[in-house]
Design a protein around this motif. Structure first.
Motif, PDB file in Angstrom:
ATOM      1  N   UNK A  32       0.811  -1.225   0.000  1.00 54.72           N
ATOM      2  CA  UNK A  32       0.000   0.000   0.000  1.00 54.72           C
ATOM      3  C   UNK A  32       0.845   1.275   0.000  1.00 54.72           C
ATOM      4  N   UNK A  33       2.084   1.165  -0.468  1.00 54.02           N
ATOM      5  CA  UNK A  33       2.945   2.364  -0.512  1.00 54.02           C
ATOM      6  C   UNK A  33       2.740   3.128  -1.822  1.00 54.02           C
ATOM      7  N   UNK A  34       2.891   4.439  -1.738  1.00 53.11           N
ATOM      8  CA  UNK A  34       2.901   5.271  -2.943  1.00 53.11           C
ATOM      9  C   UNK A  34       4.343   5.287  -3.445  1.00 53.11           C
TER      10      UNK A  34
ATOM     11  N   UNK B  52      10.642  19.500  -4.687  1.00 56.05           N
ATOM     12  CA  UNK B  52       9.497  18.945  -5.430  1.00 56.05           C
ATOM     13  C   UNK B  52       9.002  17.657  -4.770  1.00 56.05           C
ATOM     14  N   UNK B  53       9.936  16.827  -4.305  1.00 57.04           N
ATOM     15  CA  UNK B  53       9.534  15.558  -3.661  1.00 57.04           C
ATOM     16  C   UNK B  53       8.820  15.856  -2.339  1.00 57.04           C
ATOM     17  N   UNK B  54       9.387  16.789  -1.558  1.00 58.41           N
ATOM     18  CA  UNK B  54       8.768  17.125  -0.264  1.00 58.41           C
ATOM     19  C   UNK B  54       7.351  17.644  -0.495  1.00 58.41           C
ATOM     20  N   UNK B  55       7.186  18.527  -1.485  1.00 62.60           N
ATOM     21  CA  UNK B  55       5.850  19.095  -1.743  1.00 62.60           C
ATOM     22  C   UNK B  55       4.875  18.011  -2.191  1.00 62.60           C
ATOM     23  N   UNK B  56       5.374  17.087  -3.005  1.00 59.58           N
ATOM     24  CA  UNK B  56       4.509  15.999  -3.490  1.00 59.58           C
ATOM     25  C   UNK B  56       3.999  15.139  -2.318  1.00 59.58           C
ATOM     26  N   UNK B  57       4.924  14.791  -1.421  1.00 62.39           N
ATOM     27  CA  UNK B  57       4.541  13.955  -0.267  1.00 62.39           C
ATOM     28  C   UNK B  57       3.623  14.733   0.674  1.00 62.39           C
TER      29      UNK B  57
ATOM     30  N   UNK C   1       1.651  17.224  -0.032  1.00 66.37           N
ATOM     31  CA  UNK C   1       0.305  17.377  -0.619  1.00 66.37           C
ATOM     32  C   UNK C   1      -0.508  16.095  -0.455  1.00 66.37           C
ATOM     33  N   UNK C   2       0.160  14.951  -0.636  1.00 68.94           N
ATOM     34  CA  UNK C   2      -0.541  13.668  -0.500  1.00 68.94           C
ATOM     35  C   UNK C   2      -1.074  13.520   0.923  1.00 68.94           C
TER      36      UNK C   2
END
Ligand code: DC
Length: 214
Positions: free
Chosen positions: A189-191, A202-207, A209-210
């Motif tokens: 169940x990992x993204x 960009x990675x920090x913002x993506x995580x 936001x999720x």
């Protein structure tokens, strides 16, 4: 709330996990540092790192404590020494020892007990915190990870060639993925996030936001 971030060496998980924890006001746990501390204790002793009984005895005698960004091994600050390349290799070897894993997994679960934690490693979403609220697995191509590691070494004025670093990372991936106990793999169940073409922000913002969209 527990957030797990697993992935191979150089995928950016350490930096990302630290920044995400700060942004969300959570604690941060670097479990690789714990395996590195045991490996350092093994390297400093005269035992053979392939001897499971002797390694287990050393691990049992390791008192590991985080103090802010510092890691103390038996009251001694080893934050710099655990980052040496030979310690990374030894960490990957001692990490296949069942007694070492049992001891460190127990400590990690204790640290996670009150919640409010972003934890990173290889088995955080699969074994240590199977019921974590959010699970991420960061990947990146071998070339992208080699490039990052070389840049990191250069910034510390440490030597390293493309071929050597690439081969060291490849071998460590292979060992971490192929061990029978808690191998590195994404939880069902990992993204999964491929960071090859993304920068850290960009990675920090993506995580982030999720997590915040739920
Ligand atoms: O993330 P790192 O490079 O600091 O980890 C060092 C080694 O420790 C890695 O090659 C495998 C092992 N490790 C592990 O087996 N399980 C973890 N949860 C974290 C690290």
């Amino acid at each position: 709330m527990i957030i797990t971030i697993d992935g191979p060496a150089g995928s950016g998980k350490s930096t990302v996990a630290r920044l995400l924890a700060r942004q969300l006001g959570l604690r941060f746990l670097d479990t690789g540092a714990m395996y590195r501390a045991v490996a350092l204790a093994v390297l400093r002793s005269s035992i053979d790192q392939q001897d499971p009984g002797a390694v287990a005895t050393i691990a049992a005698g390791c008192q590991i404590r985080f103090e802010g960004d510092r890691l103390l091994l038996n009251q001694q600050d080893v934050s710099t020494d655990i980052r040496l390349p030979e310690v990374a290799v030894a960490a990957s070897i001692v990490a296949s020892n069942p007694a070492v894993r049992e001891c460190l997994v127990q400590q990690q679960q204790q640290i996670g007990e009150p919640g409010g934690l972003v934890t990173e490693g290889r088995d955080q979403g699969t074994v240590v915190f199977p019921h974590a609220r959010y699970k991420f697995f960061l990947t990146a191509s071998l070339d992208a990870r080699t490039r990052r590691r070389l840049a990191e070494l250069e910034s510390k004025s440490q030597p390293g060639t493309w071929d050597d670093i690439r081969e060291q990372i490849r071998q460590r991936d292979e060992r971490d993925e192929q061990r029978t106990l808690a191998p590195m793999k994404p939880a069902a169940d990992a993204v999964i996030v491929d960071t090859s073409e993304l920068d850290i922000d960009e990675v920090v913002q993506l995580l982030s936001r999720t997590v915040q969209s739920h």
